[in-house]
Design an enzyme around this catalytic site. Structure first.
Site, PDB file in Angstrom:
ATOM      1  N   CYS A  52       0.835  -1.203   0.000  1.00  0.00           N
ATOM      2  CA  CYS A  52       0.000   0.000   0.000  1.00  0.00           C
ATOM      3  C   CYS A  52       0.880   1.268   0.000  1.00  0.00           C
ATOM      4  O   CYS A  52       1.538   1.545  -0.988  1.00  0.00           O
ATOM      5  CB  CYS A  52      -0.972  -0.048   1.177  1.00  0.00           C
ATOM      6  SG  CYS A  52      -2.351   1.114   1.040  1.00  0.00           S
ATOM      7  N   TYR A  53       0.911   2.015   1.087  1.00  0.00           N
ATOM      8  CA  TYR A  53       1.780   3.197   1.164  1.00  0.00           C
ATOM      9  C   TYR A  53       3.221   2.818   0.860  1.00  0.00           C
ATOM     10  O   TYR A  53       3.958   3.573   0.213  1.00  0.00           O
ATOM     11  CB  TYR A  53       1.677   3.824   2.548  1.00  0.00           C
ATOM     12  CG  TYR A  53       2.522   5.061   2.754  1.00  0.00           C
ATOM     13  CD1 TYR A  53       2.010   6.333   2.490  1.00  0.00           C
ATOM     14  CD2 TYR A  53       3.821   4.974   3.239  1.00  0.00           C
ATOM     15  CE1 TYR A  53       2.780   7.474   2.687  1.00  0.00           C
ATOM     16  CE2 TYR A  53       4.597   6.103   3.437  1.00  0.00           C
ATOM     17  CZ  TYR A  53       4.078   7.357   3.165  1.00  0.00           C
ATOM     18  OH  TYR A  53       4.851   8.486   3.363  1.00  0.00           O
ATOM     19  N   ASP A  77      -1.522 -14.440  30.205  1.00  0.00           N
ATOM     20  CA  ASP A  77      -0.273 -13.720  29.997  1.00  0.00           C
ATOM     21  C   ASP A  77       0.633 -13.756  31.223  1.00  0.00           C
ATOM     22  O   ASP A  77       1.817 -14.104  31.129  1.00  0.00           O
ATOM     23  CB  ASP A  77      -0.560 -12.262  29.603  1.00  0.00           C
ATOM     24  CG  ASP A  77      -1.489 -12.164  28.412  1.00  0.00           C
ATOM     25  OD1 ASP A  77      -1.569 -13.133  27.640  1.00  0.00           O
ATOM     26  OD2 ASP A  77      -2.160 -11.124  28.270  1.00  0.00           O
TER      27      ASP A  77
END
Length: 511
Positions: free
Chosen positions: A80-81, A226
């Protein structure tokens, strides 16, 4: 070990690129686009990916890259960019598009090799677009590999070994995106599959041992995946130097304290000290409605509790936290100009002057990688398969001020909800499920009498990594049973709603 370098130009999909690469067993890291060619050569990547981003390459002051990076000598993929920046730097033309492309588009392959190995010339496949600019002319020496109806959508320079795609192969809506990523990694960059749970554990053990030496370490356990995996990993590295502290914040689920104490002592063999600080936390939250202020106060109170506990349980120098990669990218623009969404308890809540040096062995991992590491460490499925639970606990599932009465109500609702999900055999099909107590009341009728009671919202989502999520399509009979039980069994609740928002535009948690 093969490793891929991702230069982040601000796309909210950047971490999905990393996730897809790691799913293929290849290590990768995300860094800011300001890394110059000298730094990158020293890093010695097998390949480089330039991410997407929200800017227009022709505007002033937008993020760019060192031109010399494009001559490093390793395969480069612009997304993309990233593709438009390659074009801009090497002499192509990028302009504001007559027609924007957002969402699904049909991509037609013109050259079925390299990045599109396994495709056929003329193949049409669905891709996911997100751009308002278009390349009208590729740079000199580049070939066009494919197009959509409105734009050049893939380019390649054989001489430079540079590839570009206008669409996002990392997004699930690009139906053959995984094939494109695999082609880049293995057909073009010749990467090796050596990013495994075992290699992660070995690396972290060595890192922790070198960092800690003979010092004492404390770890805050929450009962979630976590912190449990982080504690198990650190314990494997330093053994009895670790003291785990389970803080009863008063913000936990029903019977959570007793449940996790049993798991930690009986199954994991951790040295655990329990601190009841519920009054302290509730006092700090009294009258506080802003969610960011809640998170900050909870984070600061945790450190106050830990400072006191460290004095009782040893002279600890290090604090273990279960911070994950999505926590980091959603909290601060660590690597590049990505937009901050919200702060996370594990990232944004600590006081700047806290006395501990942090150990965050999971900081570069996604949730399913954490679970894989936990299984490799031998943790029970009861631990590694649990739904995520936020550090601030039920405080951010009570919209508005937190009180003991509201917590008691929400605990009962939550317990029924999770119990019914398990009974229906749906728990493992859902990424995360929880209830939210709303700051509104509604009129109802119970026993021929008018009521004016609390409203709760139920949330359940499916996800691969927590970066994007969709609402879970409950069977009607299961949702009906849950609603009926909550309204009949929980005093003070007379209305149940179900949240059907995806992420984006919503987040998973409400606060």
């Amino acid at each position: 070990m093969s490793r891929v370098l991702i230069l982040d130009f601000g796309s909210q999909f950047t971490q999905l690129i990393a996730r897809r690469i790691r799913e293929e067993g290849v290590f990768c890291e995300v860094h800011p686009p300001t890394r110059d060619a000298e730094w990158i050569r020293a890093y010695d990547p097998a390949a480089i990916i330039l991410s997407g981003g929200p800017a227009s390459v022709y505007d002033e002051g937008v993020p760019t890259a060192d031109l010399e990076v494009l001559s490093i000598g390793v395969p480069i993929l612009g997304i993309c960019y990233g593709m438009q920046l390659i074009a801009r730097l090497l002499g192509g033309d990028v302009v504001k598009a007559d027609r924007h492309e957002y969402g699904r588009a049909e991509f037609q392959v013109q050259r079925a090799s390299g990045l599109f190995e396994g495709f056929a010339n003329g193949d049409a496949t669905q891709v996911w677009m997100s751009h308002a600019d278009s390349m009208t002319e590729p740079p000199p020496g580049f070939q066009v590999l494919g197009r959509t109806e409105n734009s050049i959508a893939a380019i390649w320079s054989e001489e430079r070994d540079i590839w570009g795609v206008q669409f996002h192969p990392e997004v699930a809506h690009t139906t053959r995106g995984d094939e494109i990523i695999r082609n880049f990694l293995f057909e073009i960059a010749d990467c090796e599959r050596n990013w495994t749970p075992a290699s992660i554990i070995d690396h972290q053990i060595a890192t922790i041992q070198e960092k800690v030496g003979g010092a004492e370490v404390i770890c805050g356990l929450s009962g979630g995946v976590d912190s449990s995996v982080a504690a198990a990993l650190v314990q494997k590295a330093i053994g009895d130097q670790l003291t785990c502290i389970f803080v009863d914040t008063g913000l936990l689920r029903k019977k959570e304290r007793a449940s996790v104490e049993k798991i930690y002592s009986d199954h994991m063999g951790l040295r655990v000290e329990v601190v009841d600080a519920s009054d302290q936390f509730l006092s700090q939250l009294a009258g506080i409605e802003d969610p960011e202020e809640k998170r900050t106060r909870i984070g600061h109170t945790f450190i106050d509790v830990f400072e006191e506990a460290a004095g009782r349980f040893g002279d600890a120098k290090f604090l273990v936290q279960g911070t994950l990669y999505p926590d980091v990218i959603e909290s601060v623009s660590v690597w590049g100009p990505s937009v901050t969404i919200k702060s996370h308890h594990n990232v944004g809540g600590l006081r700047p002057d806290h006395p501990f040096e942090l150990i965050e062995p999971l900081r570069e991992l996604f949730k399913d990688e954490v679970r894989a590491v936990g299984r490799e460490l031998g943790l029970a499925e009861e631990i590694v398969g649990r739904h995520p639970f936020p550090g601030p606990g039920l405080a951010i599932r009570i919209l508005g001020a937190v009180t003991r009465e509201k917590l008691d109500t929400l605990r009962e609702v939550d317990a029924i909800y999770i119990e019914e999900i398990r009974a229906s055999g749906l728990y493992d099909d859902i990424w995360q499920a929880f209830a939210v107590l709303l700051p509104v009341r509604s009129v109802g009728v119970m026993g021929d009498a008018r009521t004016y009671e609390n409203v709760v919202a139920l949330r359940a989502v499916t996800s691969r990594d927590g970066m994007t999520a969709d609402w879970f399509p409950f069977p009607h009979e299961a949702l009906s049973r849950i609603s009926s039980r909550i309204m009949n069994e929980v005093e003070g609740v007379n209305r149940v709603t179900y949240d059907v928002s995806s992420k984006p535009p919503a987040t998973i948690e409400w606060e």
